[in-house]
Motif scaffolding. Structure first.
Motif, PDB file in Angstrom:
ATOM      1  N   GLY A  66       0.820  -1.211   0.000  1.00 59.90           N
ATOM      2  CA  GLY A  66       0.000   0.000   0.000  1.00 59.90           C
ATOM      3  C   GLY A  66       0.848   1.252   0.000  1.00 59.90           C
ATOM      4  N   LEU A  67       1.864   1.265   0.838  1.00 58.74           N
ATOM      5  CA  LEU A  67       2.783   2.406   0.882  1.00 58.74           C
ATOM      6  C   LEU A  67       3.505   2.564  -0.451  1.00 58.74           C
ATOM      7  N   LEU A  68       3.927   1.454  -1.014  1.00 57.76           N
ATOM      8  CA  LEU A  68       4.611   1.473  -2.307  1.00 57.76           C
ATOM      9  C   LEU A  68       3.715   2.051  -3.400  1.00 57.76           C
ATOM     10  N   ALA A  69       2.462   1.641  -3.432  1.00 51.75           N
ATOM     11  CA  ALA A  69       1.535   2.126  -4.461  1.00 51.75           C
ATOM     12  C   ALA A  69       1.280   3.625  -4.336  1.00 51.75           C
ATOM     13  N   ILE A  70       1.092   4.074  -3.102  1.00 52.41           N
ATOM     14  CA  ILE A  70       0.802   5.501  -2.897  1.00 52.41           C
ATOM     15  C   ILE A  70       2.031   6.345  -3.174  1.00 52.41           C
ATOM     16  N   ARG A  71       3.173   5.911  -2.672  1.00 54.46           N
ATOM     17  CA  ARG A  71       4.404   6.691  -2.871  1.00 54.46           C
ATOM     18  C   ARG A  71       4.833   6.724  -4.332  1.00 54.46           C
ATOM     19  N   SER A  72       4.659   5.605  -5.039  1.00 56.20           N
ATOM     20  CA  SER A  72       5.105   5.554  -6.433  1.00 56.20           C
ATOM     21  C   SER A  72       4.060   6.126  -7.384  1.00 56.20           C
ATOM     22  N   GLY A  73       2.810   6.183  -6.945  1.00 61.03           N
ATOM     23  CA  GLY A  73       1.748   6.645  -7.818  1.00 61.03           C
ATOM     24  C   GLY A  73       1.368   5.615  -8.874  1.00 61.03           C
ATOM     25  N   SER A  74       1.756   4.357  -8.645  1.00 62.17           N
ATOM     26  CA  SER A  74       1.510   3.297  -9.621  1.00 62.17           C
ATOM     27  C   SER A  74       1.352   1.965  -8.903  1.00 62.17           C
ATOM     28  N   VAL A  75       0.572   1.067  -9.499  1.00 63.41           N
ATOM     29  CA  VAL A  75       0.441  -0.275  -8.930  1.00 63.41           C
ATOM     30  C   VAL A  75       1.472  -1.240  -9.511  1.00 63.41           C
ATOM     31  N   VAL A  76       2.199  -0.824 -10.518  1.00 63.33           N
ATOM     32  CA  VAL A  76       3.145  -1.727 -11.193  1.00 63.33           C
ATOM     33  C   VAL A  76       4.262  -2.213 -10.253  1.00 63.33           C
ATOM     34  N   PRO A  77       4.929  -1.340  -9.474  1.00 65.81           N
ATOM     35  CA  PRO A  77       5.958  -1.868  -8.558  1.00 65.81           C
ATOM     36  C   PRO A  77       5.377  -2.872  -7.565  1.00 65.81           C
ATOM     37  N   GLY A  78       4.170  -2.616  -7.082  1.00 63.05           N
ATOM     38  CA  GLY A  78       3.523  -3.548  -6.166  1.00 63.05           C
ATOM     39  C   GLY A  78       3.165  -4.860  -6.836  1.00 63.05           C
ATOM     40  N   MET A  79       2.757  -4.789  -8.090  1.00 62.55           N
ATOM     41  CA  MET A  79       2.459  -6.019  -8.835  1.00 62.55           C
ATOM     42  C   MET A  79       3.704  -6.892  -8.945  1.00 62.55           C
ATOM     43  N   ILE A  80       4.824  -6.256  -9.220  1.00 61.15           N
ATOM     44  CA  ILE A  80       6.090  -6.998  -9.352  1.00 61.15           C
ATOM     45  C   ILE A  80       6.478  -7.612  -8.005  1.00 61.15           C
ATOM     46  N   ALA A  81       6.398  -6.813  -6.931  1.00 61.45           N
ATOM     47  CA  ALA A  81       6.748  -7.308  -5.601  1.00 61.45           C
ATOM     48  C   ALA A  81       5.805  -8.431  -5.170  1.00 61.45           C
ATOM     49  N   HIS A  82       4.522  -8.250  -5.418  1.00 61.20           N
ATOM     50  CA  HIS A  82       3.514  -9.251  -5.061  1.00 61.20           C
ATOM     51  C   HIS A  82       3.747 -10.542  -5.855  1.00 61.20           C
ATOM     52  N   LEU A  83       4.052 -10.397  -7.132  1.00 59.52           N
ATOM     53  CA  LEU A  83       4.348 -11.560  -7.980  1.00 59.52           C
ATOM     54  C   LEU A  83       5.563 -12.315  -7.453  1.00 59.52           C
ATOM     55  N   LEU A  84       6.610 -11.589  -7.092  1.00 59.44           N
ATOM     56  CA  LEU A  84       7.802 -12.230  -6.537  1.00 59.44           C
ATOM     57  C   LEU A  84       7.482 -12.944  -5.223  1.00 59.44           C
ATOM     58  N   ASN A  85       6.713 -12.304  -4.355  1.00 61.63           N
ATOM     59  CA  ASN A  85       6.312 -12.919  -3.096  1.00 61.63           C
ATOM     60  C   ASN A  85       5.553 -14.220  -3.350  1.00 61.63           C
ATOM     61  N   ASN A  86       4.543 -14.163  -4.211  1.00 59.67           N
ATOM     62  CA  ASN A  86       3.736 -15.351  -4.499  1.00 59.67           C
ATOM     63  C   ASN A  86       4.569 -16.457  -5.133  1.00 59.67           C
ATOM     64  N   THR A  87       5.440 -16.086  -6.056  1.00 57.89           N
ATOM     65  CA  THR A  87       6.273 -17.076  -6.753  1.00 57.89           C
ATOM     66  C   THR A  87       7.216 -17.766  -5.776  1.00 57.89           C
ATOM     67  N   ILE A  88       7.873 -16.983  -4.924  1.00 55.82           N
ATOM     68  CA  ILE A  88       8.792 -17.560  -3.945  1.00 55.82           C
ATOM     69  C   ILE A  88       8.038 -18.495  -3.000  1.00 55.82           C
ATOM     70  N   ALA A  89       6.896 -18.060  -2.508  1.00 57.74           N
ATOM     71  CA  ALA A  89       6.110 -18.897  -1.594  1.00 57.74           C
ATOM     72  C   ALA A  89       5.672 -20.190  -2.271  1.00 57.74           C
ATOM     73  N   LEU A  90       5.232 -20.097  -3.499  1.00 60.14           N
ATOM     74  CA  LEU A  90       4.767 -21.281  -4.223  1.00 60.14           C
ATOM     75  C   LEU A  90       5.913 -22.249  -4.507  1.00 60.14           C
ATOM     76  N   VAL A  91       7.034 -21.726  -4.983  1.00 60.23           N
ATOM     77  CA  VAL A  91       8.183 -22.581  -5.303  1.00 60.23           C
ATOM     78  C   VAL A  91       8.699 -23.268  -4.038  1.00 60.23           C
ATOM     79  N   LEU A  92       8.790 -22.523  -2.934  1.00 64.54           N
ATOM     80  CA  LEU A  92       9.280 -23.128  -1.692  1.00 64.54           C
ATOM     81  C   LEU A  92       8.285 -24.129  -1.108  1.00 64.54           C
ATOM     82  N   SER A  93       6.992 -23.830  -1.205  1.00 66.30           N
ATOM     83  CA  SER A  93       5.995 -24.745  -0.641  1.00 66.30           C
ATOM     84  C   SER A  93       5.911 -26.051  -1.420  1.00 66.30           C
ATOM     85  N   ARG A  94       6.251 -26.010  -2.696  1.00 69.45           N
ATOM     86  CA  ARG A  94       6.233 -27.229  -3.517  1.00 69.45           C
ATOM     87  C   ARG A  94       7.591 -27.916  -3.515  1.00 69.45           C
ATOM     88  N   ASP A  95       8.533 -27.364  -2.801  1.00 67.24           N
ATOM     89  CA  ASP A  95       9.883 -27.924  -2.707  1.00 67.24           C
ATOM     90  C   ASP A  95      10.535 -28.069  -4.085  1.00 67.24           C
TER      91      ASP A  95
END
Length: 131
Positions: A66-95
């Motif tokens: 939320g802070l990233l979106a407001i400070r940057s004025g864009s949702v794109v940096p948050g989309m990238i960060a969120h994608l990385l978070n989800n990808t890392i969690a998924l890859v690690l959870s599936r070993d």
């Protein structure tokens, strides 16, 4: 793995960022102080995940995004960060990367400390005054 990444990493990152940060956080920030918009959107984002155990982990992510979106004025940096978070969690959870999973699992306190430091650094960068 690729269909799972598309369905559980890519699509949620884009959709959730558009709704919770693009519409909600940035919309609230036009009427209220930034901190209110960030906290409100973070809490709604955490509640959206429905499971109490998951909500606790998702709240700090929602606040940072939320802070990233407001400070940057864009949702794109948050989309990238969120994608990385989800990808890392998924890859690690599936070993998918057993060596990495072993190292992280063997040292949970160190893993947590590193994650908190990285999150803190990201929030500090996002919170610093605009140039």
């Amino acid at each position: 793995l690729w269909p799972l990444l598309a369905g559980l990493a890519v699509l949620p990152a884009f959709a959730e960022e558009l709704v919770f940060r693009g519409v909600l956080a940035r919309g609230l920030a036009t009427r209220w102080p930034t901190w209110v918009a960030v906290v409100a959107s973070g809490v709604v984002f955490a509640a959206y995940h429905l499971m109490p155990g998951q909500m606790v982990g998702v709240l700090p992510l929602g606040l940072a995004l939320g802070l990233l979106a407001i400070r940057s004025g864009s949702v794109v940096p948050g989309m990238i960060a969120h994608l990385l978070n989800n990808t890392i969690a998924l890859v690690l959870s599936r070993d998918e990367l057993p060596a990495v999973s072993r190292v992280l699992g063997a040292r949970p306190a160190v893993t947590l400390i590193v994650a908190v430091v990285v999150l803190g650094a990201g929030v500090a960068l996002a919170a610093r005054p605009a140039a």
